[in-house]
Write an enzyme that holds these catalytic residues in place. Sequence first.
Site, mmCIF file in Angstrom:
data_model
loop_
_atom_site.group_PDB
_atom_site.id
_atom_site.type_symbol
_atom_site.label_atom_id
_atom_site.label_comp_id
_atom_site.label_asym_id
_atom_site.label_seq_id
_atom_site.Cartn_x
_atom_site.Cartn_y
_atom_site.Cartn_z
ATOM 1 N N HIS A 164 0.880 -1.184 0.000
ATOM 2 C CA HIS A 164 0.000 0.000 0.000
ATOM 3 C C HIS A 164 0.915 1.231 0.000
ATOM 4 O O HIS A 164 1.683 1.437 -0.932
ATOM 5 C CB HIS A 164 -0.906 -0.111 1.231
ATOM 6 C CG HIS A 164 -2.052 0.849 1.314
ATOM 7 N ND1 HIS A 164 -2.403 1.702 0.296
ATOM 8 C CD2 HIS A 164 -2.941 1.099 2.322
ATOM 9 C CE1 HIS A 164 -3.456 2.413 0.672
ATOM 10 N NE2 HIS A 164 -3.799 2.074 1.902
ATOM 11 N N HIS B 152 -1.748 -2.515 -9.739
ATOM 12 C CA HIS B 152 -2.704 -1.919 -8.811
ATOM 13 C C HIS B 152 -3.910 -2.827 -8.691
ATOM 14 O O HIS B 152 -4.305 -3.456 -9.672
ATOM 15 C CB HIS B 152 -3.158 -0.527 -9.290
ATOM 16 C CG HIS B 152 -3.772 0.270 -8.196
ATOM 17 N ND1 HIS B 152 -5.107 0.188 -7.881
ATOM 18 C CD2 HIS B 152 -3.212 1.125 -7.309
ATOM 19 C CE1 HIS B 152 -5.349 0.979 -6.863
ATOM 20 N NE2 HIS B 152 -4.223 1.559 -6.480
ATOM 21 N N ASP C 49 2.858 5.558 -7.014
ATOM 22 C CA ASP C 49 4.016 5.536 -6.127
ATOM 23 C C ASP C 49 5.329 5.426 -6.870
ATOM 24 O O ASP C 49 6.381 5.779 -6.338
ATOM 25 C CB ASP C 49 3.882 4.391 -5.119
ATOM 26 C CG ASP C 49 2.870 4.740 -4.059
ATOM 27 O OD1 ASP C 49 2.697 5.937 -3.809
ATOM 28 O OD2 ASP C 49 2.251 3.832 -3.494
HETATM 29 N N1 CMC Z 1 5.590 -7.264 -10.165
HETATM 30 C C1 CMC Z 1 5.492 -8.488 -10.735
HETATM 31 N N2 CMC Z 1 4.358 -9.180 -10.818
HETATM 32 C C2 CMC Z 1 3.256 -8.637 -10.290
HETATM 33 C C3 CMC Z 1 3.273 -7.364 -9.681
HETATM 34 C C4 CMC Z 1 4.493 -6.666 -9.625
HETATM 35 N N3 CMC Z 1 4.568 -5.460 -9.076
HETATM 36 N N4 CMC Z 1 2.037 -7.042 -9.237
HETATM 37 C C5 CMC Z 1 1.258 -8.086 -9.554
HETATM 38 N N5 CMC Z 1 1.988 -9.038 -10.197
HETATM 39 C C6 CMC Z 1 1.481 -10.306 -10.761
HETATM 40 C C7 CMC Z 1 1.218 -11.309 -9.650
HETATM 41 O O1 CMC Z 1 2.334 -12.135 -9.432
HETATM 42 C C8 CMC Z 1 0.039 -12.067 -10.215
HETATM 43 O O2 CMC Z 1 0.523 -13.001 -11.151
HETATM 44 P P1 CMC Z 1 -0.232 -14.431 -11.347
HETATM 45 O O3 CMC Z 1 -1.599 -14.091 -11.842
HETATM 46 O O4 CMC Z 1 0.605 -15.123 -12.359
HETATM 47 O O5 CMC Z 1 -0.237 -15.080 -10.005
HETATM 48 C C9 CMC Z 1 -0.760 -11.020 -10.984
HETATM 49 O O6 CMC Z 1 0.212 -10.010 -11.352
HETATM 50 C C10 CMC Z 1 -1.882 -10.371 -10.186
HETATM 51 O O7 CMC Z 1 -1.347 -9.945 -8.946
HETATM 52 P P2 CMC Z 1 -2.190 -9.854 -7.594
HETATM 53 O O8 CMC Z 1 -1.250 -9.892 -6.446
HETATM 54 O O9 CMC Z 1 -3.298 -10.847 -7.618
HETATM 55 O O10 CMC Z 1 -2.822 -8.424 -7.748
HETATM 56 P P3 CMC Z 1 -3.462 -7.602 -6.569
HETATM 57 O O11 CMC Z 1 -4.529 -6.800 -7.193
HETATM 58 O O12 CMC Z 1 -3.863 -8.477 -5.433
HETATM 59 O O13 CMC Z 1 -2.241 -6.696 -6.051
HETATM 60 C C11 CMC Z 1 -0.739 -4.904 -5.790
HETATM 61 C C12 CMC Z 1 -2.091 -5.368 -6.351
HETATM 62 C C13 CMC Z 1 -0.650 -3.382 -5.885
HETATM 63 C C14 CMC Z 1 -0.647 -5.287 -4.286
HETATM 64 C C15 CMC Z 1 0.399 -5.594 -6.592
HETATM 65 O O14 CMC Z 1 0.321 -5.221 -7.951
HETATM 66 C C16 CMC Z 1 1.780 -5.253 -6.030
HETATM 67 O O15 CMC Z 1 2.230 -5.934 -5.091
HETATM 68 N N6 CMC Z 1 2.466 -4.191 -6.584
HETATM 69 C C17 CMC Z 1 3.710 -3.735 -6.050
HETATM 70 C C18 CMC Z 1 3.454 -2.877 -4.819
HETATM 71 C C19 CMC Z 1 2.944 -1.485 -5.188
HETATM 72 O O16 CMC Z 1 3.477 -0.823 -6.058
HETATM 73 N N7 CMC Z 1 1.898 -1.045 -4.444
HETATM 74 C C20 CMC Z 1 1.370 0.321 -4.582
HETATM 75 C C21 CMC Z 1 -0.026 0.354 -5.103
HETATM 76 S S1 CMC Z 1 -0.483 2.047 -5.546
HETATM 77 C C22 CMC Z 1 -0.566 2.868 -4.043
HETATM 78 C C23 CMC Z 1 -1.801 2.581 -3.280
HETATM 79 O O17 CMC Z 1 -2.905 2.834 -3.811
HETATM 80 O O18 CMC Z 1 -1.668 2.132 -2.128
#
Ligand code: CMC
Length: 429
Positions: free
Chosen positions: A266, A307, A365
Amino acid sequence: MSDLKATLTVDGIDGAIELPVHEGTIGPRVVDVGALTANGMFTYDPGFVSTAACESQITYIDGAKGVLLHRGYPIDQLAEHSDYLETCYLLLYGELPDKTQKEQFVRTVHNHTMVHEQIRTFYNGFRRDAHPMAIMCGVVGALSAFYHDSLDISDEHHRQVAAFRLIAKMPTLAAMSYKFSIGQPFMYPDNSMGYAENFLHMMFGTPCEPSRISPVLAKAMDRIFLLHADHEQNASTSTVRLAGSSGANPFACIASGIAALWGPSHGGANEAVLNMLEEIGDVSRIDEFVARAKDKNDPFRLMGFGHRVYKNFDPRAKVMKQAADEVLAELGMENDPLLAIAKRLEEIALSDEYFIEKKLYPNVDFYSGIILKALGIPTSMFTVIFAVGRTVGWIAHWNEMISGSYRIGRPRQLYTGYAQRDYIPLDQR
Ligand code: CMC
Protein backbone atom coordinates in the site's frame (compact mmCIF):
# COMPACT_ATOMS: atom_id res chain seq x y z
CA MET A 1 -32.87 1.93 -4.53
CA SER A 2 -33.75 -0.08 -7.68
CA ASP A 3 -36.44 -2.76 -8.17
CA LEU A 4 -33.83 -5.15 -9.53
CA LYS A 5 -33.45 -8.50 -7.83
CA ALA A 6 -30.88 -11.28 -8.03
CA THR A 7 -31.93 -14.83 -7.25
CA LEU A 8 -29.63 -17.37 -5.72
CA THR A 9 -30.33 -21.09 -5.78
CA VAL A 10 -28.39 -23.24 -3.35
CA ASP A 11 -28.58 -27.03 -3.04
CA GLY A 12 -30.46 -28.04 0.06
CA ILE A 13 -32.46 -24.80 0.39
CA ASP A 14 -36.08 -24.86 -0.75
CA GLY A 15 -36.67 -22.28 -3.47
CA ALA A 16 -34.43 -19.46 -4.56
CA ILE A 17 -33.27 -16.66 -2.30
CA GLU A 18 -34.16 -13.20 -3.61
CA LEU A 19 -31.51 -10.55 -3.10
CA PRO A 20 -32.07 -6.83 -3.78
CA VAL A 21 -29.73 -5.19 -6.28
CA HIS A 22 -28.68 -1.57 -5.68
CA GLU A 23 -27.57 0.85 -8.36
CA GLY A 24 -25.22 3.73 -7.64
CA THR A 25 -24.93 6.94 -9.66
CA ILE A 26 -22.28 5.21 -11.77
CA GLY A 27 -20.34 2.00 -11.36
CA PRO A 28 -21.19 -1.70 -11.03
CA ARG A 29 -24.49 -2.87 -9.58
CA VAL A 30 -24.29 -4.15 -6.03
CA VAL A 31 -26.08 -7.28 -4.84
CA ASP A 32 -27.28 -6.86 -1.26
CA VAL A 33 -26.41 -10.16 0.42
CA GLY A 34 -27.74 -9.17 3.87
CA ALA A 35 -30.54 -11.78 3.62
CA LEU A 36 -28.05 -14.65 3.38
CA THR A 37 -27.35 -14.79 7.13
CA ALA A 38 -31.01 -15.64 7.82
CA ASN A 39 -30.55 -18.56 5.41
CA GLY A 40 -27.50 -19.80 7.30
CA MET A 41 -24.94 -18.61 4.74
CA PHE A 42 -22.16 -16.07 4.39
CA THR A 43 -20.40 -14.77 1.30
CA TYR A 44 -16.72 -15.58 0.82
CA ASP A 45 -14.56 -12.86 -0.73
CA PRO A 46 -10.93 -12.83 0.48
CA GLY A 47 -9.34 -9.44 -0.12
CA PHE A 48 -12.86 -7.96 -0.57
CA VAL A 49 -12.37 -7.88 -4.35
CA SER A 50 -16.13 -8.13 -5.02
CA THR A 51 -17.48 -6.58 -1.85
CA ALA A 52 -18.91 -3.08 -1.38
CA ALA A 53 -18.50 -2.58 2.36
CA CYS A 54 -20.38 0.71 2.53
CA GLU A 55 -22.32 3.34 0.61
CA SER A 56 -20.27 6.47 -0.08
CA GLN A 57 -20.53 9.77 -1.97
CA ILE A 58 -16.91 10.89 -1.79
CA THR A 59 -14.76 9.24 -4.45
CA TYR A 60 -15.44 7.14 -7.53
CA ILE A 61 -12.92 4.94 -9.34
CA ASP A 62 -13.35 3.09 -12.61
CA GLY A 63 -10.26 0.89 -12.70
CA ALA A 64 -10.79 -0.34 -16.26
CA LYS A 65 -11.11 3.16 -17.69
CA GLY A 66 -8.51 4.77 -15.40
CA VAL A 67 -11.03 7.21 -13.92
CA LEU A 68 -10.73 8.83 -10.47
CA LEU A 69 -13.36 11.37 -9.41
CA HIS A 70 -13.51 13.30 -6.13
CA ARG A 71 -17.11 14.42 -5.53
CA GLY A 72 -17.49 14.08 -9.32
CA TYR A 73 -14.43 16.13 -10.30
CA PRO A 74 -11.71 14.29 -12.30
CA ILE A 75 -8.36 14.07 -10.54
CA ASP A 76 -6.43 15.56 -13.47
CA GLN A 77 -8.62 18.70 -13.40
CA LEU A 78 -8.11 19.05 -9.66
CA ALA A 79 -4.35 18.53 -10.01
CA GLU A 80 -4.16 21.18 -12.70
CA HIS A 81 -6.52 23.86 -11.35
CA SER A 82 -6.98 23.24 -7.63
CA ASP A 83 -4.64 22.88 -4.67
CA TYR A 84 -4.42 20.51 -1.72
CA LEU A 85 -6.42 22.52 0.83
CA GLU A 86 -9.19 23.30 -1.67
CA THR A 87 -9.36 19.57 -2.45
CA CYS A 88 -9.56 18.89 1.30
CA TYR A 89 -12.58 21.21 1.48
CA LEU A 90 -14.16 19.42 -1.47
CA LEU A 91 -13.64 15.99 0.05
CA LEU A 92 -14.95 17.05 3.46
CA TYR A 93 -17.95 19.15 2.43
CA GLY A 94 -18.87 17.81 -1.01
CA GLU A 95 -18.58 21.06 -3.01
CA LEU A 96 -15.79 23.36 -4.13
CA PRO A 97 -15.55 26.38 -1.80
CA ASP A 98 -16.28 29.93 -2.94
CA LYS A 99 -13.58 32.54 -2.28
CA THR A 100 -14.72 33.40 1.26
CA GLN A 101 -15.21 29.77 2.23
CA LYS A 102 -11.76 28.90 0.94
CA GLU A 103 -10.08 31.76 2.83
CA GLN A 104 -11.90 30.82 6.02
CA PHE A 105 -10.97 27.14 5.61
CA VAL A 106 -7.29 27.88 4.97
CA ARG A 107 -7.23 30.28 7.94
CA THR A 108 -8.74 27.66 10.24
CA VAL A 109 -6.22 25.03 9.13
CA HIS A 110 -3.43 27.52 9.79
CA ASN A 111 -4.82 28.17 13.27
CA HIS A 112 -4.24 24.54 14.18
CA THR A 113 -0.74 23.86 12.78
CA MET A 114 1.09 24.07 16.10
CA VAL A 115 1.14 21.02 18.39
CA HIS A 116 0.83 20.93 22.18
CA GLU A 117 4.29 21.70 23.58
CA GLN A 118 4.28 18.47 25.58
CA ILE A 119 4.06 16.47 22.35
CA ARG A 120 7.51 17.80 21.53
CA THR A 121 8.89 16.11 24.66
CA PHE A 122 6.89 12.97 23.86
CA TYR A 123 9.16 12.47 20.81
CA ASN A 124 12.19 12.09 23.07
CA GLY A 125 10.91 8.69 24.19
CA PHE A 126 11.64 7.21 20.75
CA ARG A 127 14.97 5.79 19.63
CA ARG A 128 16.79 8.10 17.22
CA ASP A 129 16.80 5.38 14.55
CA ALA A 130 13.04 4.75 14.79
CA HIS A 131 11.28 4.63 11.43
CA PRO A 132 9.23 7.84 11.07
CA MET A 133 6.11 5.76 10.31
CA ALA A 134 6.58 4.02 13.68
CA ILE A 135 6.71 7.44 15.32
CA MET A 136 3.63 8.61 13.40
CA CYS A 137 1.57 5.55 14.44
CA GLY A 138 2.36 6.35 18.06
CA VAL A 139 2.16 10.13 18.06
CA VAL A 140 -1.06 10.47 16.06
CA GLY A 141 -2.77 7.94 18.33
CA ALA A 142 -1.42 9.91 21.29
CA LEU A 143 -3.17 13.09 20.09
CA SER A 144 -6.27 11.66 21.79
CA ALA A 145 -4.38 12.06 25.06
CA PHE A 146 -3.86 15.78 24.37
CA TYR A 147 -7.04 17.04 22.70
CA HIS A 148 -9.88 15.89 24.94
CA ASP A 149 -12.17 18.61 23.67
CA SER A 150 -12.54 16.95 20.25
CA LEU A 151 -13.15 13.32 21.19
CA ASP A 152 -16.94 13.19 21.39
CA ILE A 153 -17.80 11.54 18.09
CA SER A 154 -21.53 12.22 18.50
CA ASP A 155 -20.88 15.98 18.53
CA GLU A 156 -20.54 17.46 15.04
CA HIS A 157 -18.45 20.37 16.33
CA HIS A 158 -16.00 17.97 18.01
CA ARG A 159 -15.70 16.04 14.73
CA GLN A 160 -15.01 19.28 12.83
CA VAL A 161 -12.33 20.39 15.26
CA ALA A 162 -10.68 16.95 15.16
CA ALA A 163 -10.68 17.13 11.33
CA PHE A 164 -8.99 20.55 11.34
CA ARG A 165 -6.50 19.44 13.95
CA LEU A 166 -5.51 16.32 12.03
CA ILE A 167 -5.16 18.04 8.64
CA ALA A 168 -3.21 20.94 10.18
CA LYS A 169 -0.96 19.00 12.54
CA MET A 170 0.03 16.08 10.33
CA PRO A 171 2.75 18.03 8.44
CA THR A 172 4.09 19.39 11.74
CA LEU A 173 4.23 15.91 13.31
CA ALA A 174 5.71 14.41 10.12
CA ALA A 175 8.49 16.99 9.92
CA MET A 176 9.18 16.54 13.65
CA SER A 177 9.62 12.79 13.16
CA TYR A 178 12.30 13.55 10.54
CA LYS A 179 14.04 16.27 12.57
CA PHE A 180 14.15 13.93 15.56
CA SER A 181 15.83 11.19 13.49
CA ILE A 182 18.64 13.51 12.37
CA GLY A 183 19.05 15.23 15.73
CA GLN A 184 18.06 18.72 14.56
CA PRO A 185 15.76 21.06 16.52
CA PHE A 186 12.07 20.87 15.69
CA MET A 187 10.85 23.77 13.58
CA TYR A 188 7.66 25.56 14.52
CA PRO A 189 5.17 26.00 11.65
CA ASP A 190 5.16 29.36 9.88
CA ASN A 191 1.55 30.25 9.12
CA SER A 192 2.52 32.90 6.58
CA MET A 193 3.41 30.02 4.26
CA GLY A 194 1.20 27.74 2.19
CA TYR A 195 0.52 24.17 3.39
CA ALA A 196 3.18 22.39 1.30
CA GLU A 197 5.70 25.23 1.60
CA ASN A 198 5.31 25.18 5.37
CA PHE A 199 5.94 21.43 5.41
CA LEU A 200 9.17 21.85 3.42
CA HIS A 201 10.15 24.69 5.76
CA MET A 202 9.68 22.45 8.82
CA MET A 203 11.58 19.62 7.09
CA PHE A 204 14.56 21.54 5.78
CA GLY A 205 14.68 24.83 7.70
CA THR A 206 16.74 25.35 10.84
CA PRO A 207 16.50 28.05 13.52
CA CYS A 208 19.87 29.38 12.25
CA GLU A 209 18.72 30.41 8.79
CA PRO A 210 15.45 31.47 7.21
CA SER A 211 14.12 28.80 4.82
CA ARG A 212 14.15 29.48 1.11
CA ILE A 213 11.58 27.20 -0.49
CA SER A 214 11.39 27.19 -4.30
CA PRO A 215 7.81 27.81 -5.44
CA VAL A 216 8.20 25.08 -8.10
CA LEU A 217 9.15 22.53 -5.46
CA ALA A 218 6.40 23.70 -3.07
CA LYS A 219 3.90 23.27 -5.92
CA ALA A 220 5.21 19.75 -6.63
CA MET A 221 4.85 18.89 -2.92
CA ASP A 222 1.29 20.28 -2.89
CA ARG A 223 0.47 18.15 -5.92
CA ILE A 224 1.80 15.03 -4.21
CA PHE A 225 -0.49 15.73 -1.23
CA LEU A 226 -3.41 16.38 -3.58
CA LEU A 227 -2.90 13.22 -5.63
CA HIS A 228 -2.86 11.13 -2.46
CA ALA A 229 -5.82 12.87 -0.81
CA ASP A 230 -8.33 10.05 -1.22
CA HIS A 231 -8.81 6.75 -3.01
CA GLU A 232 -12.18 5.37 -1.83
CA GLN A 233 -12.23 2.10 0.13
CA ASN A 234 -8.53 1.15 0.00
CA ALA A 235 -6.89 -0.87 2.81
CA SER A 236 -6.10 2.07 5.10
CA THR A 237 -9.43 3.86 4.58
CA SER A 238 -11.31 0.61 5.19
CA THR A 239 -9.22 0.18 8.35
CA VAL A 240 -10.19 3.68 9.52
CA ARG A 241 -13.87 2.94 8.85
CA LEU A 242 -13.68 -0.40 10.67
CA ALA A 243 -11.90 1.13 13.68
CA GLY A 244 -14.38 4.03 13.64
CA SER A 245 -17.37 1.67 13.49
CA SER A 246 -16.63 0.63 17.08
CA GLY A 247 -16.98 4.26 18.19
CA ALA A 248 -13.23 4.81 18.64
CA ASN A 249 -12.07 8.44 18.71
CA PRO A 250 -10.84 10.09 15.47
CA PHE A 251 -7.17 10.27 16.45
CA ALA A 252 -7.11 6.55 17.29
CA CYS A 253 -8.89 5.78 14.00
CA ILE A 254 -6.41 7.79 11.92
CA ALA A 255 -3.52 6.07 13.74
CA SER A 256 -4.99 2.73 12.62
CA GLY A 257 -5.08 4.05 9.04
CA ILE A 258 -1.41 5.03 9.29
CA ALA A 259 -0.54 1.51 10.46
CA ALA A 260 -2.40 -0.06 7.52
CA LEU A 261 -0.81 2.37 5.07
CA TRP A 262 2.70 1.45 6.18
CA GLY A 263 2.83 -1.91 4.36
CA PRO A 264 4.80 -2.18 1.08
CA SER A 265 1.71 -3.31 -0.88
CA HIS A 266 0.00 0.00 0.00
CA GLY A 267 1.62 3.30 1.04
CA GLY A 268 4.98 1.72 1.78
CA ALA A 269 5.41 1.12 -1.96
CA ASN A 270 6.92 4.56 -2.64
CA GLU A 271 9.72 3.84 -0.19
CA ALA A 272 10.06 0.30 -1.58
CA VAL A 273 10.42 1.73 -5.12
CA LEU A 274 13.51 3.72 -4.16
CA ASN A 275 14.98 0.84 -2.16
CA MET A 276 14.44 -1.38 -5.20
CA LEU A 277 16.10 1.12 -7.58
CA GLU A 278 19.06 1.31 -5.21
CA GLU A 279 19.23 -2.47 -4.99
CA ILE A 280 19.21 -2.76 -8.79
CA GLY A 281 22.01 -0.20 -8.75
CA ASP A 282 22.77 -0.12 -12.46
CA VAL A 283 20.84 -0.27 -15.73
CA SER A 284 22.85 -3.38 -16.69
CA ARG A 285 21.16 -5.37 -13.87
CA ILE A 286 17.56 -4.53 -14.81
CA ASP A 287 16.99 -7.68 -16.87
CA GLU A 288 17.95 -9.82 -13.88
CA PHE A 289 15.34 -8.10 -11.67
CA VAL A 290 12.66 -8.19 -14.36
CA ALA A 291 13.28 -11.95 -14.73
CA ARG A 292 12.88 -12.31 -10.96
CA ALA A 293 9.59 -10.37 -11.05
CA LYS A 294 8.29 -12.81 -13.67
CA ASP A 295 9.46 -15.92 -11.83
CA LYS A 296 6.51 -17.54 -10.05
CA ASN A 297 8.85 -19.14 -7.51
CA ASP A 298 10.43 -15.82 -6.54
CA PRO A 299 8.38 -13.58 -4.20
CA PHE A 300 10.11 -10.48 -5.65
CA ARG A 301 7.76 -7.93 -7.26
CA LEU A 302 8.57 -4.78 -9.12
CA MET A 303 7.60 -2.11 -6.62
CA GLY A 304 5.56 0.74 -8.06
CA PHE A 305 3.91 -1.49 -10.67
CA GLY A 306 0.41 -2.90 -10.69
CA HIS A 307 -2.70 -1.92 -8.81
CA ARG A 308 -5.63 -3.76 -7.28
CA VAL A 309 -8.19 -1.55 -9.02
CA TYR A 310 -6.49 0.13 -11.99
CA LYS A 311 -6.04 -2.47 -14.68
CA ASN A 312 -5.45 -0.01 -17.51
CA PHE A 313 -3.56 2.94 -16.11
CA ASP A 314 -3.46 4.86 -12.85
CA PRO A 315 -4.79 8.38 -13.60
CA ARG A 316 -2.77 9.75 -10.67
CA ALA A 317 0.39 8.27 -12.21
CA LYS A 318 -0.24 10.21 -15.42
CA VAL A 319 -0.29 13.54 -13.54
CA MET A 320 2.55 12.47 -11.28
CA LYS A 321 4.73 11.55 -14.26
CA GLN A 322 4.23 15.04 -15.67
CA ALA A 323 5.10 16.56 -12.28
CA ALA A 324 8.21 14.34 -12.09
CA ASP A 325 9.39 15.59 -15.47
CA GLU A 326 8.88 19.23 -14.35
CA VAL A 327 10.71 18.77 -11.05
CA LEU A 328 13.65 16.93 -12.63
CA ALA A 329 13.99 19.65 -15.26
CA GLU A 330 13.81 22.39 -12.60
CA LEU A 331 16.53 20.68 -10.58
CA GLY A 332 18.63 19.75 -13.63
CA MET A 333 18.52 16.08 -12.60
CA GLU A 334 17.51 14.48 -15.89
CA ASN A 335 20.74 12.44 -15.95
CA ASP A 336 20.57 11.05 -12.41
CA PRO A 337 21.69 7.34 -12.50
CA LEU A 338 18.79 6.16 -10.30
CA LEU A 339 16.35 7.91 -12.58
CA ALA A 340 17.94 6.21 -15.58
CA ILE A 341 17.07 2.86 -13.96
CA ALA A 342 13.53 4.08 -13.28
CA LYS A 343 13.07 5.21 -16.88
CA ARG A 344 14.31 1.89 -18.28
CA LEU A 345 11.98 -0.05 -15.95
CA GLU A 346 9.09 2.11 -17.07
CA GLU A 347 9.92 1.36 -20.73
CA ILE A 348 10.08 -2.37 -20.03
CA ALA A 349 6.79 -2.42 -18.15
CA LEU A 350 5.05 -0.61 -20.96
CA SER A 351 6.38 -2.94 -23.68
CA ASP A 352 7.06 -6.37 -22.09
CA GLU A 353 4.43 -9.06 -22.77
CA TYR A 354 4.31 -10.22 -19.10
CA PHE A 355 3.47 -6.74 -17.78
CA ILE A 356 1.05 -5.96 -20.61
CA GLU A 357 -0.80 -9.25 -20.22
CA LYS A 358 -1.12 -8.84 -16.44
CA LYS A 359 -1.97 -5.15 -16.83
CA LEU A 360 0.88 -4.03 -14.61
CA TYR A 361 1.46 -0.33 -15.23
CA PRO A 362 3.59 2.11 -13.27
CA ASN A 363 1.39 3.34 -10.41
CA VAL A 364 1.32 6.66 -8.55
CA ASP A 365 4.02 5.54 -6.13
CA PHE A 366 6.50 4.83 -8.87
CA TYR A 367 6.56 8.50 -9.89
CA SER A 368 5.96 10.03 -6.44
CA GLY A 369 9.04 8.14 -5.18
CA ILE A 370 11.10 9.70 -7.97
CA ILE A 371 9.83 13.23 -7.23
CA LEU A 372 10.35 12.92 -3.49
CA LYS A 373 13.88 11.65 -4.02
CA ALA A 374 14.57 14.64 -6.31
CA LEU A 375 13.15 17.01 -3.66
CA GLY A 376 15.76 15.68 -1.24
CA ILE A 377 13.22 13.92 0.97
CA PRO A 378 14.79 10.91 2.73
CA THR A 379 13.32 7.59 1.60
CA SER A 380 12.03 6.71 5.07
CA MET A 381 9.76 9.80 4.92
CA PHE A 382 8.00 8.83 1.67
CA THR A 383 5.18 6.86 3.27
CA VAL A 384 4.80 9.53 5.96
CA ILE A 385 4.14 12.05 3.19
CA PHE A 386 1.52 9.72 1.71
CA ALA A 387 -0.07 9.60 5.19
CA VAL A 388 -0.10 13.40 5.44
CA GLY A 389 -1.91 13.69 2.09
CA ARG A 390 -4.33 10.82 2.79
CA THR A 391 -5.37 12.11 6.23
CA VAL A 392 -8.20 14.17 4.74
CA GLY A 393 -9.54 11.13 2.86
CA TRP A 394 -9.53 9.08 6.04
CA ILE A 395 -11.36 11.82 7.95
CA ALA A 396 -13.88 12.43 5.17
CA HIS A 397 -14.79 8.71 5.13
CA TRP A 398 -14.83 8.43 8.91
CA ASN A 399 -17.08 11.48 9.17
CA GLU A 400 -19.38 10.25 6.40
CA MET A 401 -19.83 7.00 8.31
CA ILE A 402 -20.30 8.56 11.75
CA SER A 403 -22.81 11.15 10.53
CA GLY A 404 -24.92 8.50 8.80
CA SER A 405 -26.34 5.24 10.09
CA TYR A 406 -23.73 2.57 10.68
CA ARG A 407 -23.15 -0.64 12.58
CA ILE A 408 -19.97 -2.02 14.03
CA GLY A 409 -18.02 -3.79 11.27
CA ARG A 410 -17.89 -7.52 11.91
CA PRO A 411 -16.80 -9.71 8.96
CA ARG A 412 -17.48 -13.45 9.16
CA GLN A 413 -15.30 -16.35 8.05
CA LEU A 414 -15.15 -19.69 6.29
CA TYR A 415 -13.95 -21.84 9.19
CA THR A 416 -11.67 -24.74 8.18
CA GLY A 417 -10.16 -25.58 11.57
CA TYR A 418 -11.05 -28.53 13.84
CA ALA A 419 -14.66 -29.25 14.63
CA GLN A 420 -15.43 -29.54 18.35
CA ARG A 421 -13.19 -32.02 20.22
CA ASP A 422 -12.61 -32.84 23.88
CA TYR A 423 -9.75 -31.51 25.94
CA ILE A 424 -6.90 -34.04 26.40
CA PRO A 425 -5.21 -33.94 29.81
CA LEU A 426 -1.48 -33.14 29.68
CA ASP A 427 -0.35 -36.65 30.79
CA GLN A 428 -2.28 -38.25 27.91
CA ARG A 429 -0.83 -36.13 25.08
N1 CMC B 1 5.59 -7.26 -10.16
C1 CMC B 1 5.49 -8.49 -10.73
N2 CMC B 1 4.36 -9.18 -10.82
C2 CMC B 1 3.26 -8.64 -10.29
C3 CMC B 1 3.27 -7.36 -9.68
C4 CMC B 1 4.49 -6.67 -9.63
N3 CMC B 1 4.57 -5.46 -9.08
N4 CMC B 1 2.04 -7.04 -9.24
C5 CMC B 1 1.26 -8.09 -9.55
N5 CMC B 1 1.99 -9.04 -10.20
C6 CMC B 1 1.48 -10.31 -10.76
C7 CMC B 1 1.22 -11.31 -9.65
O1 CMC B 1 2.33 -12.13 -9.43
C8 CMC B 1 0.04 -12.07 -10.22
O2 CMC B 1 0.52 -13.00 -11.15
P1 CMC B 1 -0.23 -14.43 -11.35
O3 CMC B 1 -1.60 -14.09 -11.84
O4 CMC B 1 0.60 -15.12 -12.36
O5 CMC B 1 -0.24 -15.08 -10.01
C9 CMC B 1 -0.76 -11.02 -10.98
O6 CMC B 1 0.21 -10.01 -11.35
C10 CMC B 1 -1.88 -10.37 -10.19
O7 CMC B 1 -1.35 -9.94 -8.95
P2 CMC B 1 -2.19 -9.85 -7.59
O8 CMC B 1 -1.25 -9.89 -6.45
O9 CMC B 1 -3.30 -10.85 -7.62
O10 CMC B 1 -2.82 -8.42 -7.75
P3 CMC B 1 -3.46 -7.60 -6.57
O11 CMC B 1 -4.53 -6.80 -7.19
O12 CMC B 1 -3.86 -8.48 -5.43
O13 CMC B 1 -2.24 -6.70 -6.05
C11 CMC B 1 -0.74 -4.90 -5.79
C12 CMC B 1 -2.09 -5.37 -6.35
C13 CMC B 1 -0.65 -3.38 -5.88
C14 CMC B 1 -0.65 -5.29 -4.29
C15 CMC B 1 0.40 -5.59 -6.59
O14 CMC B 1 0.32 -5.22 -7.95
C16 CMC B 1 1.78 -5.25 -6.03
O15 CMC B 1 2.23 -5.93 -5.09
N6 CMC B 1 2.47 -4.19 -6.58
C17 CMC B 1 3.71 -3.73 -6.05
C18 CMC B 1 3.45 -2.88 -4.82
C19 CMC B 1 2.94 -1.49 -5.19
O16 CMC B 1 3.48 -0.82 -6.06
N7 CMC B 1 1.90 -1.04 -4.44
C20 CMC B 1 1.37 0.32 -4.58
C21 CMC B 1 -0.03 0.35 -5.10
S1 CMC B 1 -0.48 2.05 -5.55
C22 CMC B 1 -0.57 2.87 -4.04
C23 CMC B 1 -1.80 2.58 -3.28
O17 CMC B 1 -2.90 2.83 -3.81
O18 CMC B 1 -1.67 2.13 -2.13
